[in-house]
Motif scaffolding. Structure first.
Motif, PDB file in Angstrom:
ATOM      1  N   HIS A 164       0.836  -1.204   0.000  1.00 49.83           N
ATOM      2  CA  HIS A 164       0.000   0.000   0.000  1.00 49.83           C
ATOM      3  C   HIS A 164       0.874   1.259   0.000  1.00 49.83           C
ATOM      4  CE1 HIS A 164      -3.250  -2.783   0.725  1.00 49.83           C
ATOM      5  NE2 HIS A 164      -2.653  -3.211   1.821  1.00 49.83           N
ATOM      6  N   VAL A 165       1.628   1.404  -1.078  1.00 56.41           N
ATOM      7  CA  VAL A 165       2.645   2.451  -1.176  1.00 56.41           C
ATOM      8  C   VAL A 165       2.146   3.611  -2.025  1.00 56.41           C
ATOM      9  CG1 VAL A 165       4.981   2.974  -1.972  1.00 56.41           C
ATOM     10  CG2 VAL A 165       4.495   0.776  -0.879  1.00 56.41           C
ATOM     11  N   ASP A 166       2.312   4.811  -1.525  1.00 54.73           N
ATOM     12  CA  ASP A 166       1.985   6.020  -2.276  1.00 54.73           C
ATOM     13  C   ASP A 166       3.063   6.221  -3.334  1.00 54.73           C
ATOM     14  OD1 ASP A 166       1.411   8.519  -3.234  1.00 54.73           O
ATOM     15  OD2 ASP A 166       1.120   9.449  -1.271  1.00 54.73           O
ATOM     16  N   LEU A 167       2.691   6.127  -4.607  1.00 54.32           N
ATOM     17  CA  LEU A 167       3.681   6.205  -5.679  1.00 54.32           C
ATOM     18  C   LEU A 167       4.280   7.595  -5.837  1.00 54.32           C
ATOM     19  CD1 LEU A 167       2.050   3.893  -8.372  1.00 54.32           C
ATOM     20  CD2 LEU A 167       4.017   3.424  -6.896  1.00 54.32           C
ATOM     21  N   SER A 168       3.696   8.585  -5.204  1.00 55.25           N
ATOM     22  CA  SER A 168       4.321   9.912  -5.227  1.00 55.25           C
ATOM     23  C   SER A 168       5.634   9.899  -4.450  1.00 55.25           C
ATOM     24  CB  SER A 168       3.375  10.960  -4.643  1.00 55.25           C
ATOM     25  OG  SER A 168       3.151  10.736  -3.263  1.00 55.25           O
ATOM     26  N   THR A 169       5.840   8.875  -3.613  1.00 52.65           N
ATOM     27  CA  THR A 169       7.106   8.735  -2.883  1.00 52.65           C
ATOM     28  C   THR A 169       8.101   7.868  -3.645  1.00 52.65           C
ATOM     29  OG1 THR A 169       6.411   6.753  -1.654  1.00 52.65           O
ATOM     30  CG2 THR A 169       5.832   8.897  -0.718  1.00 52.65           C
ATOM     31  N   VAL A 170       7.668   7.294  -4.766  1.00 52.92           N
ATOM     32  CA  VAL A 170       8.522   6.399  -5.546  1.00 52.92           C
ATOM     33  C   VAL A 170       9.073   7.099  -6.784  1.00 52.92           C
ATOM     34  CG1 VAL A 170       8.587   4.243  -6.877  1.00 52.92           C
ATOM     35  CG2 VAL A 170       7.309   4.356  -4.726  1.00 52.92           C
ATOM     36  N   GLY A 171       8.218   7.828  -7.496  1.00 55.07           N
ATOM     37  CA  GLY A 171       8.629   8.483  -8.731  1.00 55.07           C
ATOM     38  C   GLY A 171       9.257   9.842  -8.493  1.00 55.07           C
ATOM     39  N   TYR A 172      10.145  10.228  -9.383  1.00 57.87           N
ATOM     40  CA  TYR A 172      10.847  11.514  -9.308  1.00 57.87           C
ATOM     41  C   TYR A 172       9.881  12.686  -9.438  1.00 57.87           C
ATOM     42  CZ  TYR A 172      14.971  14.510 -10.118  1.00 57.87           C
ATOM     43  OH  TYR A 172      15.959  15.455 -10.017  1.00 57.87           O
ATOM     44  N   TYR A 173       8.757  12.456 -10.123  1.00 59.88           N
ATOM     45  CA  TYR A 173       7.767  13.505 -10.348  1.00 59.88           C
ATOM     46  C   TYR A 173       6.983  13.854  -9.078  1.00 59.88           C
ATOM     47  CZ  TYR A 173       6.388  15.681 -14.796  1.00 59.88           C
ATOM     48  OH  TYR A 173       6.267  16.514 -15.876  1.00 59.88           O
ATOM     49  N   ALA A 174       7.051  12.977  -8.058  1.00 60.68           N
ATOM     50  CA  ALA A 174       6.282  13.163  -6.825  1.00 60.68           C
ATOM     51  C   ALA A 174       4.785  13.204  -7.113  1.00 60.68           C
ATOM     52  CB  ALA A 174       6.722  14.425  -6.084  1.00 60.68           C
ATOM     53  N   ILE A 175       4.364  12.319  -8.021  1.00 59.31           N
ATOM     54  CA  ILE A 175       2.966  12.214  -8.436  1.00 59.31           C
ATOM     55  C   ILE A 175       2.600  10.735  -8.474  1.00 59.31           C
ATOM     56  CG2 ILE A 175       1.373  12.492 -10.397  1.00 59.31           C
ATOM     57  CD1 ILE A 175       2.880  15.018 -11.157  1.00 59.31           C
ATOM     58  N   GLY A 176       1.354  10.417  -8.113  1.00 66.81           N
ATOM     59  CA  GLY A 176       0.898   9.043  -8.291  1.00 66.81           C
ATOM     60  C   GLY A 176      -0.029   8.580  -7.193  1.00 66.81           C
ATOM     61  N   GLY A 177      -0.891   7.614  -7.544  1.00 65.57           N
ATOM     62  CA  GLY A 177      -1.792   7.012  -6.579  1.00 65.57           C
ATOM     63  C   GLY A 177      -1.091   5.934  -5.772  1.00 65.57           C
ATOM     64  N   GLN A 178      -1.881   5.083  -5.160  1.00 65.03           N
ATOM     65  CA  GLN A 178      -1.325   4.052  -4.288  1.00 65.03           C
ATOM     66  C   GLN A 178      -1.183   2.730  -5.037  1.00 65.03           C
ATOM     67  OE1 GLN A 178      -3.328   1.950  -0.686  1.00 65.03           O
ATOM     68  NE2 GLN A 178      -2.308   3.752   0.185  1.00 65.03           N
ATOM     69  N   ALA A 179      -0.047   2.063  -4.844  1.00 64.35           N
ATOM     70  CA  ALA A 179       0.190   0.741  -5.425  1.00 64.35           C
ATOM     71  C   ALA A 179       0.039  -0.320  -4.344  1.00 64.35           C
ATOM     72  CB  ALA A 179       1.579   0.660  -6.039  1.00 64.35           C
ATOM     73  N   ARG A 180      -0.462  -1.480  -4.744  1.00 64.94           N
ATOM     74  CA  ARG A 180      -0.643  -2.568  -3.777  1.00 64.94           C
ATOM     75  C   ARG A 180       0.693  -3.039  -3.220  1.00 64.94           C
ATOM     76  NH1 ARG A 180      -0.782  -5.488  -0.363  1.00 64.94           N
ATOM     77  NH2 ARG A 180      -2.154  -7.245   0.122  1.00 64.94           N
ATOM     78  N   TRP A 181       1.705  -3.159  -4.096  1.00 64.19           N
ATOM     79  CA  TRP A 181       3.032  -3.581  -3.653  1.00 64.19           C
ATOM     80  C   TRP A 181       4.109  -2.732  -4.317  1.00 64.19           C
ATOM     81  CZ3 TRP A 181      -0.430  -7.503  -5.267  1.00 64.19           C
ATOM     82  CH2 TRP A 181      -0.859  -8.381  -4.254  1.00 64.19           C
TER      83      TRP A 181
END
Length: 530
Positions: free
Chosen positions: A13-30
């Protein structure tokens, strides 16, 4: 599905805004973070078994994640970041190595040609995948070979000539293979101080152009040489500099940069990109510009179409479609022989100059699994080792060529391990360039199976055949020999080499410290048989 579904490090349950350089995105299951090729292959296998959709990311520096939730796994390769100097000019880099770290390592080694990579956001794997370029330099010029992992777990060794197709284009951008490493040659030498000065010049130029004022994916569109001018100039002439859409803004300093100035959504960026592409086509002489940033997830299909991005409709959401996902195809139409593993041996600890480069191995599936089950005595797997220099295996046994030799490991040997996964038994095969061989069976690490305490050729007769010819040396193995290790159509493989003089090689590589130990079946690489 339980929390132990994946063997590699992962988050839920990871917020993809913390994963991508753009700091944008919804939540991923894994969010998965494999550290080795074997962990990555195992993660893909689990996703395939459980029908989990997959997005592959390095650091996400060129990726725009959707605002919508993603019910699948985002696999980041940033933990695979080793950089190994194999010889004076040859460097092997794992896909997750940052471009800047590659440049810094080259400076340390006094090798020129990679200065432009300094402060280029992203990882070297992504740079290879898209044939990245900047300041008139291009990664294809220094790339000799690429190691990829396919969705069926197959690990392949690709020559640069078969991958690079031209300006910011490679065969990998449309394939089902993921870059996990690459071999580079930086032939030019220079003083580290001089290299450092050029790196600083590139860094200063990036700062002058305000590339890092806000999160972005760098250039949003590729240049189209038929348009006669760079994409940034086209958008500048069309008045897009400073244009806003929600929290997204075209840079005030470079009209091909789309910034997240704070709180931007993916739809904001995509709406700006769609407007820019449409304007270029309608108001700039029909310029057809290709979006360079990679979209991943669920988006409005109308916006994707306007941006020239293909998508797969989502039945439950009319007007929405998926893009940027790796989908597991039907592998039933595979061609045989089919490569399962192919690549170069690297040193056991992945240290600089640790292992002689030039030993390559290939493991192939010779016939379809169904045919192998009907005719279990036929050769099913072929394993071949090539010594490109002809000098890597100097220690020879005192026995006729092709003989079964006990304690063969006291000579220079190539080795293949075959297992069924963690906790299962496994097989070990050793062979020399003259076809001397031995085969062993274990119930647990270094614990020989009952009836196999004393090596005997009779135990393997008719199911294991050693060979040595101009193509290399190795063995062919029957399905009868392997069938109990095939679990869910998957097999676990590991190639190794012990040439002598305390040199040990692996493919795929582990990068362990301490005394080498090949007998770790839980670390063998999982591949899918068709």
């Amino acid at each position: 599905m339980s929390g132990s579904l994946f063997a590699c490090p992962f988050r839920e349950h990871v917020d993809l805004s913390t994963v991508g350089y753009y700091a944008i995105g919804g939540q991923a299951r894994w969010h998965l973070m494999p550290g080795t090729v074997a962990e990555f292959s195992a993660a893909l296998a689990q996703c395939r078994r459980h029908s989990i959709p997959v997005i592959i990311a390095g650091q996400g520096t060129n990726m725009l994640f959707s605002d919508e939730p993603f019910p699948g796994a985002v696999i980041s390769l940033e933990a695979m970041k080793r950089i190994i100097q194999l010889s004076g000019s040859l460097f092997f880099c794992e896909a997750g190595a940052e471009n800047s770290d590659v440049a810094l390592r080259l400076r340390q080694a006094g090798r020129s040609g990679g200065e432009w990579l300094y402060r280029l956001p992203g990882t070297i794997g992504a740079t290879v995948r898209m044939n990245g370029r900047c300041y008139g330099k291009e990664i294809s010029v220094v790339t000799k070979s690429i190691v990829t992992v396919a969705l069926d777990g197959a690990v392949r060794w690709r020559k640069g000539a078969e991958v690079f197709l031209g300006y910011k284009s490679t065969s990998l951008m449309q394939s089902l293979e993921v870059v996990v490493g690459a071999l580079f040659e930086f032939a030019e030498e220079d003083e580290p101080e001089a290299i450092g000065r050029r790196m600083q010049e590139y860094s200063d130029d990036r700062e002058t152009k305000h590339q890092f004022d806000f999160p972005s994916c760098g250039s949003a569109f590729k240049n189209n040489r038929e348009a006669g001018r760079p994409s940034g100039q086209i958008f500048d002439d069309l008045g897009f500099r400073g244009r806003r859409e929600g929290g997204a803004q075209v840079s005030d300093h470079h009209a091909n940069f789309l910034f997240n100035t704070g709180g931007a959504k993916a739809i904001d960026v995509l709406r700006l990109a769609a407007a820019m592409r449409t304007a270029a086509r309608e108001q700039a002489g029909g310029a057809d510009l290709e979006l360079e940033l990679q979209c991943a997830g669920l988006f409005e299909t109308e916006l994707l179409d306007q941006c020239g991005i293909a998508s797969t409709p989502e039945p439950s959401r009319p007007g929405y479609g998926w893009t940027g996902l790796l989908r597991f195809p039907d592998f039933g139409a595979a061609m045989f022989p089919r490569t399962l593993l192919h690549g170069p041996m690297l040193g056991y600890a992945c240290c600089d100059g640790e292992f002689t480069f030039g030993i390559t191995v290939r493991v192939e599936q010779l016939i379809p699994l169904e045919e192998a089950r009907r005719a279990p005595g036929k050769p099913c797997i072929r394993w071949t080792t090539r010594d490109e220099n002809g000098k890597a295996f100097p220690l020879r046994p005192d026995a006729p060529a092709g003989a079964f030799v006990d304690r063969l490991w006291e000579s220079s040997v190539s080795e293949l391990f075959i297992g069924g996964g963690e906790g299962a038994g496994y097989l070990e095969f050793e062979v020399t360039p003259e076809g001397h061989w031995i085969a062993l069976r274990f119930d647990a690490p270094r614990q020989r199976a009952a009836g196999h305490e004393t090596p005997s050729e009779a135990l393997w007769r008719g199911n294991a055949l050693a060979f040595a010819d101009e193509q290399g040396f190795g063995m062919e193995l029957s399905h009868k020999l392997l069938e109990e290790f095939v679990c869910g159509n998957a097999l676990h493989l590991q190639c190794a080499a012990s040439p002598g003089e305390n040199r040990y090689g692996l493919f795929p590589w582990w990068c362990d410290e301490g005394k080498p130990d090949f007998h770790q079946p839980g670390r063998f690489c999982e591949v899918w048989l068709d």
